[in-house]
Scaffold this motif. Structure first.
Motif, short mmCIF file in Angstrom:
data_model
loop_
_atom_site.label_atom_id
_atom_site.label_comp_id
_atom_site.label_asym_id
_atom_site.label_seq_id
_atom_site.Cartn_x
_atom_site.Cartn_y
_atom_site.Cartn_z
N LYS A 67 4.45 -20.30 0.46
CA LYS A 67 5.41 -19.43 1.10
C LYS A 67 4.74 -18.15 1.58
CE LYS A 67 9.41 -20.99 -1.58
NZ LYS A 67 10.53 -20.55 -2.45
N LYS A 68 5.33 -17.52 2.58
CA LYS A 68 4.86 -16.24 3.07
C LYS A 68 5.29 -15.15 2.10
CE LYS A 68 5.14 -17.57 7.95
NZ LYS A 68 5.75 -17.26 9.27
N VAL A 69 4.33 -14.35 1.66
CA VAL A 69 4.60 -13.28 0.70
C VAL A 69 4.30 -11.95 1.36
CG1 VAL A 69 4.06 -12.31 -1.56
CG2 VAL A 69 4.04 -14.79 -1.23
N CYS A 70 5.26 -11.03 1.30
CA CYS A 70 5.10 -9.70 1.87
C CYS A 70 4.16 -8.88 0.99
CB CYS A 70 6.46 -9.01 1.99
SG CYS A 70 6.37 -7.31 2.57
N LYS A 71 3.17 -8.24 1.58
CA LYS A 71 2.23 -7.41 0.84
C LYS A 71 2.83 -6.07 0.44
CE LYS A 71 -1.84 -9.43 3.05
NZ LYS A 71 -3.06 -9.17 3.84
N VAL A 72 3.97 -5.72 1.03
CA VAL A 72 4.59 -4.43 0.75
C VAL A 72 5.55 -4.54 -0.43
CG1 VAL A 72 5.97 -2.55 1.69
CG2 VAL A 72 4.32 -3.73 3.15
N HIS A 78 8.98 -13.34 4.31
CA HIS A 78 8.59 -12.49 5.45
C HIS A 78 7.23 -11.87 5.15
CE1 HIS A 78 10.45 -9.64 2.62
NE2 HIS A 78 9.62 -8.75 3.14
N GLU A 79 6.62 -11.33 6.19
CA GLU A 79 5.33 -10.66 6.08
C GLU A 79 5.45 -9.25 6.65
OE1 GLU A 79 1.81 -13.89 6.32
OE2 GLU A 79 2.94 -13.62 8.18
N ALA A 80 4.61 -8.34 6.15
CA ALA A 80 4.61 -6.96 6.64
C ALA A 80 3.22 -6.39 6.51
CB ALA A 80 5.61 -6.11 5.86
N GLY A 81 2.98 -5.33 7.28
CA GLY A 81 1.67 -4.68 7.27
C GLY A 81 1.06 -4.66 8.65
N PHE A 82 -0.21 -4.29 8.70
CA PHE A 82 -0.91 -4.19 9.98
C PHE A 82 -1.44 -5.55 10.41
CE2 PHE A 82 -1.19 0.27 8.69
CZ PHE A 82 -0.86 0.90 9.87
N LYS A 83 -1.21 -5.87 11.67
CA LYS A 83 -1.84 -7.00 12.33
C LYS A 83 -2.46 -6.46 13.61
CE LYS A 83 0.47 -11.09 10.57
NZ LYS A 83 1.13 -12.38 10.92
N CYS A 90 8.49 -4.03 6.83
CA CYS A 90 9.13 -4.80 5.78
C CYS A 90 10.62 -4.49 5.82
CB CYS A 90 8.55 -4.44 4.41
SG CYS A 90 9.43 -5.18 3.02
N PRO A 91 11.49 -5.50 5.90
CA PRO A 91 12.94 -5.23 5.98
C PRO A 91 13.51 -4.59 4.73
CG PRO A 91 12.53 -7.57 5.69
CD PRO A 91 11.21 -6.95 5.93
N MET A 92 12.75 -4.60 3.63
CA MET A 92 13.24 -4.01 2.39
C MET A 92 12.77 -2.58 2.20
SD MET A 92 14.60 -6.84 1.71
CE MET A 92 15.39 -6.39 0.19
N LYS A 93 11.98 -2.04 3.14
CA LYS A 93 11.41 -0.71 2.99
C LYS A 93 11.77 0.14 4.20
CE LYS A 93 9.17 -1.44 -0.89
NZ LYS A 93 9.42 -0.67 -2.13
N SER A 411 1.28 10.62 10.78
CA SER A 411 0.82 9.50 9.96
C SER A 411 -0.48 9.85 9.24
CB SER A 411 0.60 8.26 10.84
OG SER A 411 0.01 7.22 10.08
N HIS A 412 -0.37 10.14 7.94
CA HIS A 412 -1.57 10.33 7.12
C HIS A 412 -1.36 9.86 5.68
CE1 HIS A 412 0.71 14.21 7.27
NE2 HIS A 412 0.67 14.05 5.97
N ASP A 413 -0.27 9.15 5.44
CA ASP A 413 -0.05 8.52 4.14
C ASP A 413 -0.79 7.19 4.14
OD1 ASP A 413 0.84 7.63 1.72
OD2 ASP A 413 2.81 7.00 2.45
N PHE A 414 -1.71 7.02 3.20
CA PHE A 414 -2.56 5.83 3.22
C PHE A 414 -2.44 5.07 1.91
CE2 PHE A 414 -4.93 9.45 1.67
CZ PHE A 414 -5.57 8.98 0.55
N ASN A 415 -2.80 3.80 1.96
CA ASN A 415 -2.78 2.95 0.76
C ASN A 415 -4.11 2.25 0.56
OD1 ASN A 415 -2.71 1.22 2.90
ND2 ASN A 415 -0.72 0.30 2.43
N ARG A 416 -5.19 2.92 0.94
CA ARG A 416 -6.52 2.38 0.70
C ARG A 416 -7.38 3.45 0.03
NH1 ARG A 416 -7.99 0.05 6.71
NH2 ARG A 416 -5.88 -0.39 7.36
N HIS A 417 -8.64 3.10 -0.23
CA HIS A 417 -9.55 4.06 -0.82
C HIS A 417 -10.15 4.91 0.30
CE1 HIS A 417 -9.45 2.27 -4.89
NE2 HIS A 417 -9.23 1.15 -4.22
N LEU A 418 -9.49 6.02 0.60
CA LEU A 418 -9.92 6.92 1.65
C LEU A 418 -9.96 8.35 1.11
CD1 LEU A 418 -7.75 5.73 4.67
CD2 LEU A 418 -10.18 5.35 4.38
N THR A 419 -10.73 9.19 1.78
CA THR A 419 -10.64 10.62 1.51
C THR A 419 -9.30 11.12 2.02
OG1 THR A 419 -13.05 10.84 1.76
CG2 THR A 419 -11.73 12.85 1.92
#
Length: 568
Positions: A67-72, A78-83, A90-93, A411-419
Motif C-alpha cells: 500500500k501507499k504510505v504517506c511519509k507525513v 495517499h502519498e505526500a512530500g516533495f516530488k 497530505c490531506p490530514m495536515k 519557507s524555512h521550516d525544515f525536516n532534515r539535518h540542516l543548519t
C-alpha cells in the motif's frame, strides 16, 4: 554433537493489497467454499467429528505491504512530500508553508468528520506573494517620551528616502566541498574586504580570500564538534572568538592557527549526554570588554576579553533546559541584550541588571526561535526567524512590544539535518528594511528543482529578488551580506559561494578564468558537472563526541596557508 535437522516450515507471508475490494472478495470466496463443504456433509448424513489436533507453535505471519504510505502522517492510501520541485500535500495536515488548513483538511468534531476547504502548498497565497496579509510600516508619530527622544536623536541619521536595493544575483566564485561537513556560520573580516571566515559541523574554521580564490586554509583541530557562532575581537582583527558544541570558547589567531581556550564546560570529557554542555549563542560587547556566550540549558556566561577568564556566575536567561541559540548586543545601546532560544521566546535584557527573571520584554513565538537581531544602524528594530515559517518584525523597541509590527510568511521550516535558517540584515542599507534568507521549499526553474536565496523588504513584506544558480541544487541555509561591498556569501552543504551584482560581476574579472574550484579527491579537475551531488551528514550533534574529545591547540591546516595582510 547432536544431529542438526533442516528447517522444513517457514512463517506465512501475507501480502496486503492496495484496495479493500480485493481483500473482501477473497474473504467471500473462502466463506462460500466452507458453506459448500458443510452442505455436502449434511446431505450424506455423515457425522462430522473433530479430531484432536496437537497444539502447534503458532507462527507469526510476515506482512509485506504494497500500500501507499504517506511519509507525513504515516497513513495508507495517499502519498505526500516533495516530488522534484512539486510539494504534494497530505490531506490530514495543514499547508506546509503557512501552516493554515490545507485543501480538504479532515477534522474531527465530536462524533463526526468534517472536511474543510482550503488551499494547497503550491497555490498558497503567501507563496504567490510574500506580502500577502502584511500591513506595511506606517509613517510613525511619537506616542511616548522614549519614541520622541528616538525621533529627535537617532532618526535623523536614518535615511528618509529609501534607496534602490542592490542585489548580488550572480555567482562570482566558489569552493566546492571546502569543508568536510556542512557549513554552520559565516563571518566577513572587519577590515580586509576579501576575507571570509566559515565554520562547519566538525568544528573546523575556514579562512578564504575569495578574490584570489585559491588562497584558503582550514584549521581542523580548534573544536571537537559543531562550531555554532563566531565573532571577531574588536580590539584585534587578527583573532576570532568561537563557541562550539564541545562546550568551549576559543580565541584563535588567524595567522598561526593557534587557539586559546577561554572556557571549558566539560573539563572531564564525555560523561554521557545528560551532563554534556554545549555552547550556541555568542556575541561581543566592546564597550564592556566582554564575550557573551550561552549554552544548551538556558545559562549565560560572561568572559573578560582582557584577562581571558570567566566573570561572575552563570545567569539563567531562558527556560531551564532549553538551548539559547542566539545573542545580540544593541549596536547603539550596548547595555541592551537580545537573546532567543528553544523555549519559543526572544527576550530583551538590561545588562546592568542581569539576573534570572529580570528581562525587560519577552517576545513570544509559536515555535523555536532560530535567530533574533537588532537592526544594524539604529538598533531600534528587531528581526526574528522562527520555525513556524514566520519572520517577525518589531519596528520600534520603544513602542508596544506585545505583538510584532508584522509577520511575513516564508519557507524555512525544515525536516532534515540542516543548519537552521536565519534572516540576516543588510548592514549597508540605511533604511534598515532589506534582509536575506535561504528558502527551503524548492521551485521549478526550467525543469530543475532549485532552492532560491530570498531578498525581502521587511517594511512591506515584498519579495525584492530570488537569486538562483542552475548548478546549485542544494539548500543554502547560511547567508551573509558584506558590511561594505555589494557581496553575498552563502554556505550550501559543504561548499561556499560568493555572489555579486550581475553588472559588477562582469566588470570585475580575474586573470584566472577558473573561479570555481573543487576540494577533495580530484581538486583540480575541470568543473564540467553540476555543483550538487553533495550528501549532507545525518548524524546528531553528539555523535562525534563519544569517540573524540579533542583539546584546543595548534591547528592542523588542511590546505595552503594564506595571509590576512592584503588589499583593504
Amino acid at each position: 554433537m547432536p544431529p542438526q535437522t533442516r528447517r522444513t516450515s517457514f512463517p506465512t507471508v501475507v501480502i496486503e493489497r492496495d484496495t479493500d475490494s480485493e481483500e473482501s472478495s477473497s474473504d467471500e470466496e473462502e466463506e462460500e467454499e466452507d458453506d459448500v463443504v458443510e452442505a455436502e456433509e449434511v446431505e450424506n448424513g455423515e457425522a462430522v467429528e473433530e479430531e484432536p489436533v496437537a497444539k502447534k507453535r503458532e507462527k507469526v505471519p510476515i506482512t509485506i505491504s504494497l500500500k501507499k504510505v504517506c511519509k507525513v502522517c504515516k497513513r495508507t492510501g495517499h502519498e505526500a512530500g516533495f516530488k522534484g520541485a512539486t510539494y504534494i500535500d497530505c490531506p490530514m495536515k495543514p499547508c506546509f508553508l503557512c501552516k493554515m488548513p490545507g485543501k480538504n483538511l479532515l477534522l474531527c468534531t465530536g462524533c463526526s468528520l468534517n472536511w474543510i476547504e482550503g488551499h494547497t502548498t503550491m497555490n498558497c497565497p503567501h507563496r504567490v506573494a510574500t506580502e500577502h496579509g502584511v500591513i506595511p510600516a506606517p509613517h510613525r508619530i511619537a506616542h511616548n517620551s522614549m519614541e520622541y527622544v528616538f525621533e529627535r536623536q537617532i532618526r535623523p541619521s536614518v535615511s528618509k528616502i529609501k534607496p534602490a536595493f542592490v542585489v548580488p544575483d550572480q555567482v562570482h566564485c566558489g569552493v566546492i566541498r571546502y569543508h568536510s561537513r556542512r557549513v554552520t556560520c559565516l563571518e566577513f573580516h572587519p577590515t580586509n574586504n576579501n576575507i571570509l571566515l566559515s565554520g562547519d559541523k566538525k568544528g573546523q574554521l575556514g579562512v578564504w580570500d575569495f578574490c584570489k580564490v585559491h588562497e584558503k586554509i582550514v584549521y581542523g583541530n580548534i573544536h571537537g564538534c559543531i562550531l555554532n557562532n563566531m565573532k571577531f575581537n574588536p580590539a584585534n582583527d587578527g583573532t576570532v572568538y568561537a563557541a562550539s558544541s564541545d562546550g568551549t570558547i576559543s580565541c584563535t589567531d588567524l595567522e598561526t592557527g593557534i587557539s586559546l581556550s577561554l572556557m571549558n564546560l566539560n573539563p572531564n570529557g564525555w560523561q554521557g549526554p545528560s551532563s554534556w554542555r554545549m555552547l550556541y549563542g555568542l556575541d561581543v560587547n566592546p564597550e564592556k570588554g566582554l564575550v557573551l556566550v550561552a549554552d544548551n540549558v538556558g545559562l549565560l556566561y560572561l568572559v573578560d576579553m582582557r584577562s581571558n577568564s570567566k566573570v561572575g556566575e552563570a545567569t539563567l536567561i531562558h527556560k531551564k533546559g532549553s538551548k539559547v541559540v542566539g545573542l545580540h548586543c544593541n549596536p547603539v545601546q550596548p547595555d541592551l541584550l537580545l537573546s532567543c532560544g528553544n523555549d519559543h521566546f526572544a527576550r530583551i535584557w538590561d545588562m546592568r541588571q542581569l539576573k534570572a527573571g529580570s528581562s525587560l520584554y519577552n517576545l513570544a513565538h509559536k515555535r523555536v526561535v532560530n535567530s533574533a537581531y537588532f537592526s544594524p544602524q539604529s538598533g531600534s528594530k528587531i528581526l526574528t526567524t522562527s520555525q513556524d515559517n514566520r519572520l517577525r518584525v518589531w519596528d520600534s523597541i520603544f513602542g508596544n512590544l506585545d505583538s510584532p509590527s508584522r509577520e511575513i510568511v516564508h519557507s524555512h521550516d525544515f525536516n532534515r539535518h540542516l543548519t537552521p535558517f536565519r534572516a540576516e540584515w543588510d548592514p549597508k542599507d540605511p533604511s534598515e528594511s532589506l534582509v536575506v534568507i535561504g528558502r527551503y521549499i524548492s521551485e521549478n526553474y526550467n525543469g530543475v528543482a532549485l532552492h532560491p536565496i530570498d531578498f525581502i523588504d521587511i517594511s512591506t513584506g515584498q519579495l525584492i529578488a530570488e537569486v538562483t544558480e542552475p548548478n546549485i541544487t542544494t539548500i543554502s541555509p547560511v547567508n551573509k551580506l558584506h558590511p561594505r561591498d555589494d557581496v553575498l556569501a552563502s554556505g550550501s552543504s559543504r561548499s561556499l559561494f560568493i555572489w555579486r551584482p550581475k553588472e559588477e560581476s562582469e566588470i570585475v574579472q580575474e586573470k584566472d578564468e577558473k573561479k570555481i574550484i573543487v576540494c577533495g579527491g580530484k581538486a583540480e579537475k575541470k568543473l564540467n558537472k553540476k555543483f550538487a551531488g553533495e550528501s549532507d551528514d545525518s548524524d546528531d550533534d553528539l555523535s562525534t563526541l563519544k569517540s573524540k574529545n579533542s583539546k584546543p591547540g595548534k591547528a592542523a591546516p588542511k590546505t595552503s596557508r594564506y595571509s590576512i595582510k592584503g588589499k583593504r
